[in-house]
Design an enzyme around this catalytic site. Structure first.
Site, PDB file in Angstrom:
ATOM      1  N   ASN A 235       3.479  15.999  -1.609  1.00 24.65           N
ATOM      2  CA  ASN A 235       3.546  15.534  -2.988  1.00 24.65           C
ATOM      3  C   ASN A 235       3.353  16.759  -3.891  1.00 24.65           C
ATOM      4  O   ASN A 235       2.234  17.211  -4.106  1.00 24.65           O
ATOM      5  CB  ASN A 235       2.451  14.493  -3.234  1.00 24.65           C
TER       6      ASN A 235
ATOM      7  N   ARG B 227       7.671  13.437  -1.805  1.00 27.39           N
ATOM      8  CA  ARG B 227       7.582  12.362  -2.785  1.00 27.39           C
ATOM      9  C   ARG B 227       8.326  12.784  -4.049  1.00 27.39           C
ATOM     10  O   ARG B 227       8.127  13.898  -4.543  1.00 27.39           O
ATOM     11  CB  ARG B 227       6.121  12.093  -3.134  1.00 27.39           C
TER      12      ARG B 227
ATOM     13  N   HIS C 168       5.370   3.790  -8.610  1.00 22.67           N
ATOM     14  CA  HIS C 168       4.448   3.342  -7.548  1.00 22.67           C
ATOM     15  C   HIS C 168       5.169   2.490  -6.494  1.00 22.67           C
ATOM     16  O   HIS C 168       4.526   1.738  -5.766  1.00 22.67           O
ATOM     17  CB  HIS C 168       3.300   2.474  -8.109  1.00 22.67           C
TER      18      HIS C 168
ATOM     19  N   ARG D 113      -3.053   5.950 -20.649  1.00 26.68           N
ATOM     20  CA  ARG D 113      -1.769   5.474 -21.180  1.00 26.68           C
ATOM     21  C   ARG D 113      -1.913   4.091 -21.811  1.00 26.68           C
ATOM     22  O   ARG D 113      -2.660   3.243 -21.304  1.00 26.68           O
ATOM     23  CB  ARG D 113      -0.724   5.392 -20.064  1.00 26.68           C
TER      24      ARG D 113
ATOM     25  N   GLU E 188       0.557   5.795   0.552  1.00 25.98           N
ATOM     26  CA  GLU E 188       1.919   6.237   0.244  1.00 25.98           C
ATOM     27  C   GLU E 188       2.389   7.307   1.225  1.00 25.98           C
ATOM     28  O   GLU E 188       3.558   7.356   1.588  1.00 25.98           O
ATOM     29  CB  GLU E 188       1.974   6.773  -1.198  1.00 25.98           C
TER      30      GLU E 188
END
Ligand code: ADP
Length: 401
Positions: free
Chosen positions: A8, A89, A178, A239, A385
């Site tokens: 990642n 990723r 996601h 956010r 993940e």
């Protein structure tokens, strides 16, 4: 048995995990942080070694070199040729990728084309790809997209009610994010909690510092909360999630700030952080302040839980019911307080009964936290993940991607 590495790559970091496949065994992991700085951080765990070093790491290539040297010197691999596949990723796959793809020139060009949609991550993913490709030219490389799982959405779920030219000419629509996590949670949920039943309705809540929900029917995404970018949907650490778009025009008039500055504020200074008056974006701090009676922290926590509860209600209707509600990621796995606050806001309508004791005791562990009487089973599933990336990497090696 082969070895694959899940990567990642961010703008200043590279997270990595080396797996033995198909055993799905993690044999090394770590992170390179603060790339580009004299005091960058290199962490490695593998074999009998565990280390953290502070040293200059000026670019992604230097970071990758350190990772590979550590894999060899710790004896985790005897030669780098053992690493058969590198799985990268990639946050944004746009409309092009409904599943993982080999990292060909065409894939690279597509990711490049999508930079305007994800200026923060896409260039970093490409840097990571090139750094590994230069160091391991014989390994296969694949891209695993955060958006791919959501490509099964129908038009009415992914289009925005905006002029059609914006949707058609600029591909302005909901892509979600996601996706790798939601897909993992759905596979685990069906397998571990729903007896592999063919027909299933699952609502997954991936709630970390970024947060999104997904409505999943028979293993396929039908709706998800994040939008064109990960700014949309529920409220998050920093956010805002969904707001009335006229806020931009109004606050621009009030403050003289332009749309780019406001966009930054909605991304970095809103959410829990903004509503708590700058107290924190971390739910651990918010919980602590709330327990001491801090009004702004309590308000921030209430808003956060309400937004997620509203999406759960929406997805219950969208799916025509639900068999399983899943909590995952930093907050979903670790915070009994937030899980309870969310469930409290949907339990009456949905007939959910929380087992308070299990909710308190089951942290970071997979398990059911609802009572047997609950109309919907509620479970915690720690997300993984990297494992999904490793599985697709293995498929790439088999030639079945
Ligand atoms: P990211 O989106 O960066 O992957 P994570 O899924 O790791 O985020 O979630 C990180 C967040 O999880 C932290 O910001 C914090 O809000 C929350 N968190 C982590 N541990 C706890 C805990 N023990 N109690 C409450 N919240 C927690």
């Amino acid at each position: 048995m082969i070895k694959v590495i899940a990567v990642n790559a961010g703008s200043s970091s590279i997270k990595y995990k080396l797996f033995e496949m198909p055993e799905e065994k993690v044999i090394a992991s770590g992170i390179v942080e603060r790339i580009g700085h004299e005091d960058a951080i290199f962490k490695f765990k593998g074999g009998k070694e565990e280390k953290k070093e502070i040293l200059p790491i000026l670019d992604h290539g230097a970071g990758v070199k350190l990772i590979l040297e550590a894999l060899e010197s710790s004896g985790v691999v005897s030669t780098l040729k053992e690493i058969a596949v590198v799985g990268h990723r990639v946050v944004q796959g746009g409309k092009y990728f409904a599943k993982s793809a080999y990292f060909t020139k065409e894939t690279e060009d597509r990711i490049e084309e999508l930079v305007p949609l994800d200026p923060l991550h896409a260039p970093a993913h490409l840097l990571g790809f090139h750094a590994f490709n230069d160091a391991l030219p014989e390994a296969k490389a694949i891209a695993v997209f955060d958006t791919a799982f959501h490509q099964s959405m129908e038009e009415e779920d992914y289009l925005f009610p905006i002029p059609d030219e914006w949707s058609e000419k600029y591909d302005c629509r909901r892509y979600g994010a996601h996706g790798t996590s939601h897909q993992y949670l759905s596979i685990k949920g069906i397998h571990d909690f729903l007896n592999n039943q063919k027909e299933s309705k699952i609502i997954t809540c991936h709630i970390g510092s970024g947060a999104s929900l997904c409505a999943i029917k028979n293993g396929k995404c039908v709706a998800t909360s994040m939008g064109l970018t990960p700014l949309g949907g529920v409220m998050m650490g920093t956010r805002s999630g969904d707001i009335d778009p006229s806020v931009l025009d109004y606050i621009s008039t009030c403050t003289g700030k332009d749309v780019h500055e406001l966009y930054e504020i909605l991304n970095r200074k809103s959410g829990l952080y903004g509503v708590s008056g700058g107290l924190s974006n971390d739910t651990r701090d918010i919980e602590e302040a709330m327990l001491k009676g801090d009004k702004k922290a309590t308000r921030a926590a209430n808003l956060f839980a309400r937004r997620i509860a509203d999406y759960i209600g929406q997805y219950y209707v969208r799916l025509g019911g639900a068999d399983l509600l899943v909590f995952s990621a930093g907050i979903g796995e670790n915070s009994p307080i937030f899980r309870k606050m969310i469930i409290d806001r949907v339990k009456e309508a949905l007939g959910i009964e929380l087992d308070e004791e299990k909710n308190e005791s089951l942290n970071r562990k997979e398990g059911v936290i609802s009572t047997p009487n609950s109309k919907i089973m509620v479970a915690i599933i720690p997300t993984d993940e990297e494992l999904m990336i490793a599985r697709d990497s293995y498929k790439a090696w088999e030639g079945t991607l």
